[in-house]
Scaffold this motif. Sequence first.
Motif, mmCIF file in Angstrom:
data_model
loop_
_atom_site.group_PDB
_atom_site.id
_atom_site.type_symbol
_atom_site.label_atom_id
_atom_site.label_comp_id
_atom_site.label_asym_id
_atom_site.label_seq_id
_atom_site.Cartn_x
_atom_site.Cartn_y
_atom_site.Cartn_z
ATOM 1 N N ASP A 12 1.502 7.256 -8.970
ATOM 2 C CA ASP A 12 0.956 7.307 -7.610
ATOM 3 C C ASP A 12 -0.560 7.136 -7.620
ATOM 4 O OD1 ASP A 12 3.492 7.793 -6.664
ATOM 5 O OD2 ASP A 12 3.146 9.894 -6.177
ATOM 6 N N SER A 41 2.829 1.633 -3.270
ATOM 7 C CA SER A 41 1.939 2.020 -4.369
ATOM 8 C C SER A 41 1.680 3.516 -4.343
ATOM 9 C CB SER A 41 0.610 1.267 -4.272
ATOM 10 O OG SER A 41 0.809 -0.104 -4.397
ATOM 11 N N ARG A 42 1.681 4.098 -3.182
ATOM 12 C CA ARG A 42 1.370 5.511 -3.030
ATOM 13 C C ARG A 42 2.595 6.403 -3.262
ATOM 14 N NH1 ARG A 42 -2.273 8.944 -0.084
ATOM 15 N NH2 ARG A 42 -1.571 11.018 -0.677
ATOM 16 N N LYS A 43 3.758 5.959 -2.850
ATOM 17 C CA LYS A 43 4.968 6.779 -2.902
ATOM 18 C C LYS A 43 5.887 6.310 -4.025
ATOM 19 C CE LYS A 43 3.851 9.111 0.749
ATOM 20 N NZ LYS A 43 3.557 10.520 0.700
ATOM 21 N N ARG A 44 5.515 6.603 -5.267
ATOM 22 C CA ARG A 44 6.265 6.123 -6.419
ATOM 23 C C ARG A 44 7.267 7.138 -6.951
ATOM 24 N NH1 ARG A 44 6.714 1.148 -6.879
ATOM 25 N NH2 ARG A 44 7.365 1.514 -8.993
ATOM 26 N N LEU A 66 -3.218 7.464 3.632
ATOM 27 C CA LEU A 66 -2.279 6.390 3.986
ATOM 28 C C LEU A 66 -2.706 5.669 5.222
ATOM 29 C CD1 LEU A 66 1.206 7.896 3.209
ATOM 30 C CD2 LEU A 66 0.101 5.982 2.113
ATOM 31 N N MET A 91 -6.210 10.464 -4.453
ATOM 32 C CA MET A 91 -5.286 9.695 -3.615
ATOM 33 C C MET A 91 -5.988 9.242 -2.345
ATOM 34 S SD MET A 91 -2.284 9.507 -4.916
ATOM 35 C CE MET A 91 -1.145 10.328 -5.968
ATOM 36 N N ARG A 117 -5.769 0.238 -3.077
ATOM 37 C CA ARG A 117 -6.934 0.420 -2.200
ATOM 38 C C ARG A 117 -8.076 -0.519 -2.598
ATOM 39 N NH1 ARG A 117 -9.604 5.678 -3.540
ATOM 40 N NH2 ARG A 117 -10.317 4.346 -5.217
ATOM 41 N N VAL A 133 0.852 -1.192 0.000
ATOM 42 C CA VAL A 133 0.000 0.000 0.000
ATOM 43 C C VAL A 133 0.890 1.246 0.000
ATOM 44 C CG1 VAL A 133 -1.592 1.374 1.407
ATOM 45 C CG2 VAL A 133 -2.032 -1.043 1.037
ATOM 46 N N TYR A 134 1.882 1.258 0.868
ATOM 47 C CA TYR A 134 2.777 2.411 0.956
ATOM 48 C C TYR A 134 3.576 2.585 -0.332
ATOM 49 C CZ TYR A 134 6.239 5.696 2.609
ATOM 50 O OH TYR A 134 7.042 6.804 2.730
ATOM 51 N N SER A 143 -1.979 3.652 -6.304
ATOM 52 C CA SER A 143 -2.567 3.766 -4.963
ATOM 53 C C SER A 143 -4.057 3.435 -4.977
ATOM 54 C CB SER A 143 -2.339 5.159 -4.378
ATOM 55 O OG SER A 143 -3.015 6.142 -5.126
ATOM 56 N N THR A 144 -4.769 3.836 -6.018
ATOM 57 C CA THR A 144 -6.190 3.487 -6.087
ATOM 58 C C THR A 144 -6.367 2.001 -6.399
ATOM 59 O OG1 THR A 144 -6.284 4.227 -8.401
ATOM 60 C CG2 THR A 144 -6.974 5.804 -6.701
#
Length: 157
Positions: free
Chosen positions: A84, A75-78, A157, A154, A92, A72-73, A88-89
Amino acid sequence: MFAFLSSRIFALEAIRCPRRTLSTTSRWSADPWPLPHTAQHLSSTQTPSDIPPPTPIPRPGESKETLRARLVYQSRKRGTLESDLLLSTFARDHLRQMDETELKEYDKLLDEPDWDIYYWATESRTPPERWAKSSVLEKLTIHAKNEGKVVRKMPPL
């Protein structure tokens, strides 16, 4: 007196340093920041085919919950907003339903360069053979199509 000296200094400088143009437009033929999905961006973000696939970092003893939280992390912080948002979606919406095999496959996918993942998911580039039959990349491609026209933002987190 001051005007006379300053004009003489300017004249001497003009002789030593020929006048330069301030515009550099003619020197720059390419946009340094091309927009995604343009031919220039597609060619400048292409990963050379002779580079071997990335080697994943071994994480012995990592639990399924820890793996899921890390994905998850990651995927969000690319590093690119496009990746991102897409990843991130996707994380989720899909990570909770994935089994451990799919989670590890997704982990390997995240080791690939951002723009490669993005363009494979949006079908702008053909994925390499190692990802051609990937169920995770297939799910990501369906997610990227956004056929339901969902407005995505987004996730926290």
